[in-house]
Design a protein around this motif. Sequence first.
Motif, mmCIF file in Angstrom:
data_model
loop_
_atom_site.group_PDB
_atom_site.id
_atom_site.type_symbol
_atom_site.label_atom_id
_atom_site.label_comp_id
_atom_site.label_asym_id
_atom_site.label_seq_id
_atom_site.Cartn_x
_atom_site.Cartn_y
_atom_site.Cartn_z
ATOM 1 N N TYR A 100 0.916 -1.256 0.145
ATOM 2 C CA TYR A 100 0.150 0.011 -0.222
ATOM 3 C C TYR A 100 0.899 1.325 -0.005
ATOM 4 C CZ TYR A 100 -3.972 3.014 1.118
ATOM 5 O OH TYR A 100 -5.085 3.976 0.965
ATOM 6 N N PHE A 101 1.838 1.262 0.744
ATOM 7 C CA PHE A 101 2.784 2.382 0.991
ATOM 8 C C PHE A 101 3.563 2.847 -0.505
ATOM 9 C CE2 PHE A 101 7.437 3.291 1.642
ATOM 10 C CZ PHE A 101 7.486 4.499 2.068
ATOM 11 N N ALA A 102 4.072 1.646 -1.215
ATOM 12 C CA ALA A 102 4.584 1.601 -2.413
ATOM 13 C C ALA A 102 3.611 2.078 -3.706
ATOM 14 C CB ALA A 102 5.211 0.157 -2.785
ATOM 15 N N THR A 103 2.391 1.707 -3.448
ATOM 16 C CA THR A 103 1.635 1.966 -4.646
ATOM 17 C C THR A 103 1.019 3.343 -4.392
ATOM 18 O OG1 THR A 103 -0.293 0.722 -3.412
ATOM 19 C CG2 THR A 103 0.941 -0.355 -5.144
ATOM 20 N N THR A 104 0.679 3.800 -3.226
ATOM 21 C CA THR A 104 -0.321 4.999 -3.053
ATOM 22 C C THR A 104 0.698 6.112 -2.799
ATOM 23 O OG1 THR A 104 -0.556 4.232 -0.443
ATOM 24 C CG2 THR A 104 -2.405 3.619 -2.384
ATOM 25 N N GLU A 105 1.622 5.862 -1.792
ATOM 26 C CA GLU A 105 2.562 7.042 -1.261
ATOM 27 C C GLU A 105 3.816 7.173 -2.379
ATOM 28 O OE1 GLU A 105 4.715 8.341 2.840
ATOM 29 O OE2 GLU A 105 2.824 7.171 2.934
ATOM 30 N N LEU A 106 4.226 5.952 -2.960
ATOM 31 C CA LEU A 106 5.371 6.171 -3.895
ATOM 32 C C LEU A 106 4.922 6.271 -5.281
ATOM 33 C CD1 LEU A 106 8.176 3.904 -1.829
ATOM 34 C CD2 LEU A 106 7.724 6.521 -1.643
ATOM 35 N N ASP A 107 3.879 5.761 -5.389
ATOM 36 C CA ASP A 107 3.319 5.708 -6.919
ATOM 37 C C ASP A 107 4.093 4.705 -7.888
ATOM 38 O OD1 ASP A 107 1.405 7.810 -6.236
ATOM 39 O OD2 ASP A 107 2.917 9.363 -6.720
ATOM 40 N N LEU A 108 4.493 3.660 -7.177
ATOM 41 C CA LEU A 108 5.038 2.443 -7.898
ATOM 42 C C LEU A 108 3.833 1.874 -8.694
ATOM 43 C CD1 LEU A 108 7.901 1.476 -5.718
ATOM 44 C CD2 LEU A 108 7.892 3.086 -7.445
ATOM 45 N N ILE A 125 4.168 -3.628 -11.624
ATOM 46 C CA ILE A 125 5.543 -4.366 -12.010
ATOM 47 C C ILE A 125 6.722 -3.622 -11.293
ATOM 48 C CG2 ILE A 125 7.252 -4.471 -13.958
ATOM 49 C CD1 ILE A 125 5.018 -4.578 -15.898
ATOM 50 N N ALA A 126 6.765 -2.318 -10.946
ATOM 51 C CA ALA A 126 7.645 -2.083 -9.922
ATOM 52 C C ALA A 126 7.785 -2.650 -8.631
ATOM 53 C CB ALA A 126 7.657 -0.573 -10.057
ATOM 54 N N VAL A 127 6.493 -2.480 -8.034
ATOM 55 C CA VAL A 127 6.149 -3.255 -6.735
ATOM 56 C C VAL A 127 6.711 -4.794 -6.870
ATOM 57 C CG1 VAL A 127 4.673 -3.859 -5.038
ATOM 58 C CG2 VAL A 127 4.438 -2.032 -6.273
ATOM 59 N N GLY A 128 6.537 -5.474 -8.070
ATOM 60 C CA GLY A 128 6.796 -6.607 -8.112
ATOM 61 C C GLY A 128 8.470 -6.838 -8.174
ATOM 62 N N VAL A 129 9.293 -5.924 -8.861
ATOM 63 C CA VAL A 129 10.686 -5.838 -8.805
ATOM 64 C C VAL A 129 11.195 -5.606 -7.317
ATOM 65 C CG1 VAL A 129 12.338 -4.518 -9.541
ATOM 66 C CG2 VAL A 129 10.912 -5.222 -11.126
ATOM 67 N N VAL A 130 10.522 -4.730 -6.583
ATOM 68 C CA VAL A 130 10.983 -4.574 -5.297
ATOM 69 C C VAL A 130 10.917 -5.962 -4.334
ATOM 70 C CG1 VAL A 130 10.167 -3.365 -3.095
ATOM 71 C CG2 VAL A 130 10.451 -2.059 -5.242
ATOM 72 N N LEU A 131 9.780 -6.386 -4.523
ATOM 73 C CA LEU A 131 9.388 -7.817 -3.733
ATOM 74 C C LEU A 131 10.364 -8.812 -4.190
ATOM 75 C CD1 LEU A 131 5.498 -7.777 -3.465
ATOM 76 C CD2 LEU A 131 7.248 -7.020 -1.876
ATOM 77 N N ALA A 132 10.680 -8.923 -5.592
ATOM 78 C CA ALA A 132 11.503 -9.772 -6.130
ATOM 79 C C ALA A 132 13.118 -9.604 -5.545
ATOM 80 C CB ALA A 132 11.562 -9.707 -7.577
ATOM 81 N N ALA A 133 13.370 -8.499 -5.166
ATOM 82 C CA ALA A 133 14.871 -8.339 -4.553
ATOM 83 C C ALA A 133 15.279 -9.179 -3.499
ATOM 84 C CB ALA A 133 14.895 -6.826 -4.508
ATOM 85 N N LEU A 140 12.103 4.165 5.176
ATOM 86 C CA LEU A 140 11.802 5.398 5.907
ATOM 87 C C LEU A 140 12.539 6.499 4.987
ATOM 88 C CD1 LEU A 140 12.121 4.840 9.612
ATOM 89 C CD2 LEU A 140 9.971 4.896 8.135
ATOM 90 N N LEU A 141 13.319 6.224 4.296
ATOM 91 C CA LEU A 141 14.087 7.272 3.459
ATOM 92 C C LEU A 141 13.643 7.450 1.996
ATOM 93 C CD1 LEU A 141 17.981 6.165 3.940
ATOM 94 C CD2 LEU A 141 16.655 7.951 5.182
ATOM 95 N N ALA A 142 12.497 6.698 1.540
ATOM 96 C CA ALA A 142 11.962 6.617 0.337
ATOM 97 C C ALA A 142 11.044 8.072 0.000
ATOM 98 C CB ALA A 142 11.199 5.304 -0.105
ATOM 99 N N GLY A 202 8.906 10.238 -6.724
ATOM 100 C CA GLY A 202 9.776 10.796 -7.612
ATOM 101 C C GLY A 202 10.508 9.869 -8.560
ATOM 102 N N PRO A 203 11.262 10.229 -9.456
ATOM 103 C CA PRO A 203 11.775 9.055 -10.463
ATOM 104 C C PRO A 203 12.518 7.963 -9.806
ATOM 105 C CG PRO A 203 12.945 11.315 -10.522
ATOM 106 C CD PRO A 203 11.522 11.375 -9.682
ATOM 107 N N TYR A 204 13.124 8.157 -8.548
ATOM 108 C CA TYR A 204 13.879 7.427 -7.879
ATOM 109 C C TYR A 204 13.331 6.728 -6.633
ATOM 110 C CZ TYR A 204 17.396 9.917 -10.703
ATOM 111 O OH TYR A 204 18.076 10.490 -11.499
ATOM 112 N N ALA A 205 12.071 6.890 -6.685
ATOM 113 C CA ALA A 205 11.184 6.508 -5.659
ATOM 114 C C ALA A 205 11.412 5.074 -5.105
ATOM 115 C CB ALA A 205 9.729 6.479 -5.909
ATOM 116 N N VAL A 206 11.759 4.037 -6.230
ATOM 117 C CA VAL A 206 12.086 2.522 -6.368
ATOM 118 C C VAL A 206 13.260 2.324 -5.728
ATOM 119 C CG1 VAL A 206 13.091 2.148 -8.428
ATOM 120 C CG2 VAL A 206 11.697 0.332 -7.306
#
Length: 422
Positions: A247-255, A258-266, A306-308, A311-315
Motif C-alpha cells: 500500500y505504501f509503495a503503490t499509494t505513497e510512492l506511486d509505483l 511491475i515496479a512493486v513486483g521488482v521490489v518484492l523480487a529483490a 523510511l528514506l524513500a 519521484g523518479p528514484y522512488a523505487v
Amino acid sequence: MAGVTVERSRSGAFVRFWIADAVSNLGTFVSTLALQLLLIETLHADQTALGAVRAAQWLPYLLFGMLAGVVVDRVRRRPLLVAADVLCAVLLGAVGVLALTGHLTVPVLAVLVFCAGSASMFFSAAHLSLLPTIVPGPGLASANARLSQTYAATQSLGPLVGGALVRLLSAPVAVLVDAMSYAVSALVLTTVRVEERRLEPAVERHLWTELREGADWVYRHATLGPYAVALHLWFFANAMVTTVLVYFATTELDLDPIAVGVVLAATGVTGVLGAGLSPRLGVRFGTGRVITTTEWLSPAAYALLLLARPGPYAVVWPLVANALFGLAMGLRGPLDTSYRNLVTPDRLRGRMNATIRSFNWGSIAVAAPLGGWLAATWGNRVAIAAGVVGLAASALVLWCSPYRHVTAPGEHPAVRGFTPER
C-alpha cells in the motif's frame, strides 16, 4: 547394494518433494502480491481492510496451530500434505472465480483466506516434519539450503510474474495461477515414496498431554526457548511492515504493479545468495553466531524504507531494503530450520514445528490489523517505524541468549556451544 538402492530412493523422493515445494511457492508469491492488489485496485480496500484480511489468513495458527502439531504427529505426513494442497487449490480457485464474476467482497475474501490458511497451517507442520525422514542426519542442512534457495528464487520470480499478470490480465487471473500451482504440487507429492515411522496406538494418546509435551519441549529447552520467543517477536514486527508495504509503495510512492513486483523480487534474489552461503558459514562460525549476527540486518533493512520519497528514484530505497532483508532471511533460514529439527526427536517434530509456527504466524493475526490501523491513523511510515523497533528488540533478545553459542553436528569443532539433548 541395498544401501545404494535406499540412497537412490531417498534422492528421488527429495527431488520430487523439492519440485512440489518449488511449484507451490512460486504460485504463493504470485498470489501474495495479487491478493493485495486485488484488495487495493478491485475492492478499493484501505489499510485497515488489508490488515483484517491478512489477519484472517493467519488467525488459524493462533486458534488451533498447536492442535495441528498433535494431528501431524498422529498421522502419516505425506497424505496430509496432498490433502492440504488440494483444499488450497479449491479455495483459491473460488477466490479467482468470484472476483472475475464480480461477486467477491472483503468479508467473503476473509472467510476464504481463513479456510486456506487453516489448510496451509497443517501443511506447514507436516512439511517441516517430513523432510528429516526423507533426508536424515548430516544431509539435512544441505537439503534445507536447497529448499531455501528455491524458496528465495520463487520469492524473486513470483512477484514479477504476479505483477505482470495483474498488469496484463488481472489480479483474479493471478490468483487462479496460484490455485493451479497447489494442484500441481499435490499431484507431484503423490509420487513421493518415503517410509514413515510406525504410528503409536491411538488408545495411548491424550490430546492435552501431547499439547503440553510439545510446548514443554520448545519453551523449557535451553536454546529453543529463547529462539522461539525471539522468533515470535520477529514475526509480529515483520507483519506490521509487510502489511502496509505494498500500500505504501503503490499509494505513497506511486509505483506500478511491475515496479512493486521488482521490489518484492529483490528479497528472493539476495535470499538465494544467502541460502547458498549459509551452510558454509554455519560450519565455519557455528549456527548460533551466524543467526544472531544476521538478525540485526532485518531492522537495518526496513529502516531504509523510511528514506524513500515519491519521484523518479522512488523505487531505489525499497529495492535496497528488500535486498538486504532477503540476504538476512537467506543466511538464517537453512541453519535455524535444520537446528531445531536436529535437536528434536522425530515423535515431537510435528508438535515442535507447529508450536513455534502457531505463535509465529498467529502473531500476524494481531500485528497485521495493528499495523493497518497505525498506518490508517498516523501514516504508513509510523507503522513501518514501529516494525523496525520490534525487529531490533527481537535481535537483542536472541543475541543475549544461550542460542548465540549453539552449534549443529558437523560444524566447526573450535566453536563452543550447546547441542542440548533432553
